[in-house]
Write a protein that holds these residues in place. Structure first.
Motif, short mmCIF file in Angstrom:
data_model
loop_
_atom_site.label_atom_id
_atom_site.label_comp_id
_atom_site.label_asym_id
_atom_site.label_seq_id
_atom_site.Cartn_x
_atom_site.Cartn_y
_atom_site.Cartn_z
N PHE A 1 1.25 -17.21 78.70
CA PHE A 1 1.66 -17.37 79.66
C PHE A 1 2.69 -16.75 80.42
CE2 PHE A 1 3.54 -19.91 83.27
CZ PHE A 1 2.74 -19.84 84.26
N GLY B 1 0.54 -13.44 81.11
CA GLY B 1 -0.38 -13.46 82.20
C GLY B 1 0.51 -13.19 83.36
N GLU C 1 -0.35 -10.40 85.72
CA GLU C 1 -0.30 -10.91 87.32
C GLU C 1 0.18 -10.36 87.99
OE1 GLU C 1 -0.99 -14.95 90.38
OE2 GLU C 1 -0.54 -14.87 88.06
N CYS D 1 -5.50 -14.16 79.34
CA CYS D 1 -4.52 -15.12 79.28
C CYS D 1 -4.54 -16.56 79.13
CB CYS D 1 -3.48 -14.56 79.68
SG CYS D 1 -3.13 -12.40 78.36
N TYR D 2 -4.42 -16.92 80.70
CA TYR D 2 -4.38 -18.75 81.46
C TYR D 2 -5.76 -19.41 80.71
CZ TYR D 2 -1.43 -16.22 84.64
OH TYR D 2 -0.07 -15.58 85.28
N ALA E 1 -1.15 -22.97 83.80
CA ALA E 1 -2.31 -21.65 83.64
C ALA E 1 -3.53 -21.97 84.51
CB ALA E 1 -2.90 -21.68 81.97
N SER E 2 -4.02 -23.01 84.86
CA SER E 2 -4.57 -23.93 86.01
C SER E 2 -4.60 -23.63 87.03
CB SER E 2 -5.47 -25.03 85.12
OG SER E 2 -6.43 -25.98 86.26
N ARG F 1 -2.58 -20.85 88.07
CA ARG F 1 -2.75 -19.71 88.54
C ARG F 1 -4.10 -18.88 88.66
NH1 ARG F 1 2.67 -18.40 90.04
NH2 ARG F 1 1.27 -16.59 90.03
N LEU F 2 -4.91 -19.82 87.38
CA LEU F 2 -6.49 -18.84 88.07
C LEU F 2 -7.04 -19.89 88.94
CD1 LEU F 2 -7.95 -19.85 83.85
CD2 LEU F 2 -7.71 -18.06 85.03
#
Length: 392
Positions: free
Chosen positions: A345, A348, A352, A364-365, A381-382, A384-385
């Motif tokens: 994380f 990531g 980013e 990474c995510y 992470a979800s 951010r994606l």
């Protein structure tokens, strides 16, 4: 004539005992003086005499001085020698040596001369201070002391080793003791000086402290003059570390110099590993991280420590070094699933953001969602994606 005035042997810890002794010596002088010299009634009542050779008078005499010159001379030498000696021995052992030397010095004087002069008082801390010189001679025989000299028209300043300082003063005391052996008058108590030095030397040997080599003393002198560890080479830094293993900044410079000089060895790595916890929490996270990345091996430190150091570097605006540390932590065989997830994380976020590598950030995510769908960072992470997909 020689007059040492500056030691190039900095204390390894705060010399509380030395400062306390100086304070009480000055205080007692202020309370017992008539303005310039000690009151005669105090001298006769509390000075150490052959007729009053007991614990109370031995102790009281060590805190009494004849006049300001006597006091200032003793306190200057106590400062000059005491800081380094106490710095290595720490306060309890230092005070034990100080008072032991005072007792031995007074006992030698009493046995050889004082008992034949029952009414002649002896005062001063010089016997105990000469014991501190004996301790310094044992621990720092090559320690540099800046000394001024003058003989008629010849005068100058030079760095004299501690053994030279001790030889000069003890030689003077020995010679003067021989010349005044039959005298029953006052003056310098040379026998107390000699006894104190011997008592301090022997007491120090009992404690078995570290002894500085010639190379360590030379390195200390250079550091004193330059105030810069960077001017020392790896061999000098090694000796400096042996003289004071608790100083982690020396270890850090030793590692960097060993890397640049291609002299890295197991001894340096072991010292670095031992110092790592303090270095990681210290004031030079980037320098610590760069050294760690060069010598790192699994097991050198906990993955959690690598992650903590990497997070400090993020705050120091060092994203590239931080990512390298996260990668080492992730690859460590002792890393836990929580460590893996945290590393992914953080990398990531860095990719980013400041590193501008969205492809790796998304990777990474996605790895977090695939490997740790119920983990602490999965929801973030979800999110951010999804945000990156909208931007894309």
């Amino acid at each position: 004539m020689f007059l040492p005035y500056r030691s190039k042997n900095p204390p390894e810890s705060l010399p509380f005992g030395t400062l306390i002794l100086i304070f009480f010596n000055v205080l007692f002088f202020a309370l017992t003086t008539d303005g310039w010299s000690i009151k005669k009634t105090v001298l006769m009542d509390w000075g150490l005499k052959g007729s009053d050779f007991d614990f109370v008078h031995i102790m009281s005499s060590m805190f009494l001085h004849g006049d300001w010159i006597h006091l200032l001379g003793n306190m200057f030498f106590l400062y000059l020698l005491g800081f380094a000696v106490e710095g290595r021995l720490r306060t309890f052992k230092f005070l034990a040596i100080y008072f032991t030397a005072g007792f031995v010095g007074d006992a030698l004087f009493h046995v050889l001369k004082g008992r034949f002069m029952p009414d002649m008082p002896s005062i001063g801390a010089s016997g105990a201070i000469m014991g501190v010189m004996g301790a310094a001679l044992w621990m720092f025989p090559y320690g540099k002391v800046t000394t001024v000299y003058w003989f008629w028209f010849w005068r100058g300043v030079f760095d004299c080793p501690m053994w030279g300082i001790a030889l000069y003063f003890l030689g003077f005391d020995f010679l003067n003791a021989l010349l005044t052996a039959s005298s029953k008058g006052g003056g310098v108590n040379n026998l107390a000086h000699l006894g104190g030095a011997l008592g301090g030397l022997l007491a120090t040997m009992v404690f078995r402290p570290r002894r500085d080599t010639l190379e360590a003393s030379d390195a200390k002198a250079m550091l004193h003059d330059t105030k810069d560890l960077g001017v020392l080479n790896s061999r000098e830094l090694r000796e400096l570390h042996k003289a004071n293993p608790a100083e982690e900044e020396t270890v850090l410079h030793w590692v960097h110099k060993s890397i640049r000089e291609n002299r890295m060895d197991d001894e340096c790595k072991a010292a670095f590993q031992k110092a790592l916890p303090k270095l990681i929490a210290g004031r030079a996270p980037a320098s610590t991280a760069q050294a760690l990345l060069h010598v790192y091996a699994p097991g050198m430190c906990r993955p959690a420590d690598l992650i903590a150091l990497a997070q400090r570097l993020e705050r120091e605006n060092e994203p590239h070094i931080a990512v390298s540390l996260y990668e080492r932590a992730y690859g460590d065989p002792h890393a836990t699933p929580a460590d893996h997830e945290a590393c992914l994380f953080r990398v990531g976020l860095l990719c980013e953001g400041p590193l501008r590598n969205p492809a790796r950030a998304m990777q990474c995510y996605e790895m977090i969602l695939k490997s740790f769908p119920m983990g602490s960072f999965a929801a973030m992470a979800s999110t951010r994606l999804k945000g990156m997909a909208v931007k894309g």
